[in-house]
Motif scaffolding. Structure first.
Motif, PDB file in Angstrom:
ATOM      1  N   TYR A 176       0.919   7.713  -6.855  1.00 11.13           N
ATOM      2  CA  TYR A 176       1.021   6.439  -6.486  1.00 11.13           C
ATOM      3  C   TYR A 176       0.199   5.453  -7.460  1.00 11.13           C
ATOM      4  O   TYR A 176       0.723   4.341  -7.483  1.00 11.13           O
ATOM      5  CB  TYR A 176       0.567   6.220  -5.149  1.00 11.13           C
ATOM      6  CG  TYR A 176       0.992   7.186  -4.038  1.00 11.13           C
ATOM      7  CD1 TYR A 176       2.502   7.094  -3.760  1.00 11.13           C
ATOM      8  CD2 TYR A 176       0.363   8.218  -3.412  1.00 11.13           C
ATOM      9  CE1 TYR A 176       2.754   7.981  -2.703  1.00 11.13           C
ATOM     10  CE2 TYR A 176       0.664   8.875  -2.471  1.00 11.13           C
ATOM     11  CZ  TYR A 176       2.017   8.966  -2.146  1.00 11.13           C
ATOM     12  OH  TYR A 176       2.571   9.870  -1.033  1.00 11.13           O
ATOM     13  N   ASP A 220      -4.590  -0.780 -10.017  1.00  5.91           N
ATOM     14  CA  ASP A 220      -4.485  -0.228  -8.542  1.00  5.91           C
ATOM     15  C   ASP A 220      -5.896  -0.255  -8.157  1.00  5.91           C
ATOM     16  O   ASP A 220      -6.732  -0.003  -8.839  1.00  5.91           O
ATOM     17  CB  ASP A 220      -3.737   1.036  -8.109  1.00  5.91           C
ATOM     18  CG  ASP A 220      -2.043   0.767  -8.433  1.00  5.91           C
ATOM     19  OD1 ASP A 220      -1.618  -0.369  -8.210  1.00  5.91           O
ATOM     20  OD2 ASP A 220      -1.453   1.866  -8.393  1.00  5.91           O
ATOM     21  N   ALA A 238      -1.799   8.346   1.225  1.00  6.07           N
ATOM     22  CA  ALA A 238      -1.736   9.514   0.544  1.00  6.07           C
ATOM     23  C   ALA A 238      -2.114  10.659   1.783  1.00  6.07           C
ATOM     24  O   ALA A 238      -3.423  10.588   2.054  1.00  6.07           O
ATOM     25  CB  ALA A 238      -2.523   9.648  -0.527  1.00  6.07           C
ATOM     26  N   THR A 258       0.801  -1.166  -0.013  1.00  7.85           N
ATOM     27  CA  THR A 258       0.028   0.041   0.028  1.00  7.85           C
ATOM     28  C   THR A 258       0.885   1.185   0.105  1.00  7.85           C
ATOM     29  O   THR A 258       1.995   1.178   0.417  1.00  7.85           O
ATOM     30  CB  THR A 258      -0.899  -0.014   1.159  1.00  7.85           C
ATOM     31  OG1 THR A 258      -0.194   0.059   2.248  1.00  7.85           O
ATOM     32  CG2 THR A 258      -1.934  -1.042   1.131  1.00  7.85           C
ATOM     33  N   ASP A 259       0.486   2.368  -0.558  1.00  6.43           N
ATOM     34  CA  ASP A 259       0.799   3.731  -0.341  1.00  6.43           C
ATOM     35  C   ASP A 259      -0.214   4.556   0.353  1.00  6.43           C
ATOM     36  O   ASP A 259      -1.427   4.468  -0.132  1.00  6.43           O
ATOM     37  CB  ASP A 259       1.393   4.418  -1.538  1.00  6.43           C
ATOM     38  CG  ASP A 259       2.519   3.968  -1.972  1.00  6.43           C
ATOM     39  OD1 ASP A 259       3.666   3.952  -1.232  1.00  6.43           O
ATOM     40  OD2 ASP A 259       2.888   3.558  -3.140  1.00  6.43           O
ATOM     41  N   GLN A 282      -1.248   3.576 -10.661  1.00  2.75           N
ATOM     42  CA  GLN A 282      -0.954   2.653 -11.716  1.00  2.75           C
ATOM     43  C   GLN A 282      -1.972   2.015 -12.395  1.00  2.75           C
ATOM     44  O   GLN A 282      -3.004   1.846 -11.530  1.00  2.75           O
ATOM     45  CB  GLN A 282       0.217   1.840 -11.481  1.00  2.75           C
ATOM     46  CG  GLN A 282       1.439   2.152 -11.089  1.00  2.75           C
ATOM     47  CD  GLN A 282       2.687   1.258 -10.753  1.00  2.75           C
ATOM     48  OE1 GLN A 282       2.559   0.351 -11.470  1.00  2.75           O
ATOM     49  NE2 GLN A 282       3.327   1.418  -9.557  1.00  2.75           N
ATOM     50  N   HIS A 290      -1.728  -1.660  -4.140  1.00  6.76           N
ATOM     51  CA  HIS A 290      -1.121  -2.299  -5.475  1.00  6.76           C
ATOM     52  C   HIS A 290      -1.118  -3.807  -5.425  1.00  6.76           C
ATOM     53  O   HIS A 290      -0.558  -4.281  -4.730  1.00  6.76           O
ATOM     54  CB  HIS A 290       0.444  -1.870  -5.338  1.00  6.76           C
ATOM     55  CG  HIS A 290       0.571  -0.210  -5.198  1.00  6.76           C
ATOM     56  ND1 HIS A 290       0.370   0.745  -6.217  1.00  6.76           N
ATOM     57  CD2 HIS A 290       1.196   0.404  -4.132  1.00  6.76           C
ATOM     58  CE1 HIS A 290       0.765   1.681  -5.650  1.00  6.76           C
ATOM     59  NE2 HIS A 290       1.250   1.834  -4.442  1.00  6.76           N
TER      60      HIS A 290
END
Length: 256
Positions: free
Chosen positions: A65, A70, A41, A38-39, A67, A224
């Protein structure tokens, strides 16, 4: 005992537990499938400016982040506030929905619908959450629709195909009223776009919850997937029905 002999509750429990643990691993970057890592934000969303402005900001926060393939997970509280679904703090105390027997929640929902002037369902009551100035949010109006709108905004602004999930920490277990008609643990995906089945949405909701925490001011989390799950039928499209995710209207919890 063969697989066909196991009761349905066994599979519901197994899916929920597995989704919770795999979601936790995904938040640590140690999983695979729909959420390998994960990212988060971090930032503010201008909820007071309405839904279109909130969508624009959430897309901007996630953009570095994202793409293709996702999964963008946003918090129900943020969406509800942006939609103006805000009521007095009394919703949480007169009485607290989490303390009301399931059979009585319908009448409480009718009371607040009449008083507030917008639809409040049992599910919305269970999603009610504290908000500044002694107010509360009252859940996303149509989670599946809002997920499709958010995915469409990502497509239009960034040219990327992603799925979206709206999630909340509640599960409905306090009143034995599962929010999406099946057991969820740790967090619940209340809406999702069409490229995710319920199990995948549950994994992403839990992963996002661990990544988001409680006081980190993270409204948006990007999950992701492993490469094998980046290309999915229906990605970013509206689900075949509106409203909340509903296990009874799905072909299955997972792929079977």
């Amino acid at each position: 005992m063969g697989d066909t002999d196991r009761p349905e509750w066994f599979w519901e429990l197994a899916v929920a537990v597995n989704a919770a643990f795999k979601g936790l691993l995904g938040s640590m970057g140690e999983s695979g499938h729909i959420c390998a890592r994960t990212d988060a934000a971090q930032g503010e969303v201008p909820v007071e400016e309405g839904w279109p402005a909130a969508v624009e900001r959430m897309v901007d926060l996630a953009a570095p982040y994202l793409q293709d393939g996702d999964v963008l997970v946003v918090a129900d509280k943020v969406v509800a506030a942006a939609l103006g679904r805000v009521g007095p703090g009394a919703v949480l105390a007169e009485p607290d929905p989490k303390t009301v027997p399931a059979a009585e929640l319908g009448s409480v929902a009718e009371h607040w619908t009449s008083r507030l002037g917008f639809p409040v369902s049992v599910q919305h009551l269970l999603l009610a959450d504290e908000y500044p100035e002694q107010r509360c949010t009252l859940g996303t109006d149509d989670p599946n629709l809002r997920c499709a709108e958010l995915a469409s905004a990502v497509r239009e602004r960034l040219g990327r195909e992603v799925d979206c999930v709206i999630s909340d920490t509640d599960t409905g277990l306090d009143t034995r009223t599962p929010l999406i008609g099946t057991l969820t643990i740790g967090a619940t995906p209340i809406g999702a776009s069409a490229g995710l089945n319920l199990y995948e949405a549950m994994r992403c909701a839990v992963a996002a919850e661990f990544a988001r925490g409680h006081r980190r001011r993270i409204p948006v989390v990007v999950c992701h997937p492993a490469d094998r799950r980046r290309k999915r039928p229906g990605i970013g499209q509206q689900r075949s029905y509106t409203g909340f995710l509903d296990a009874d209207r799905e072909p299955g919890l997972a792929h079977a």
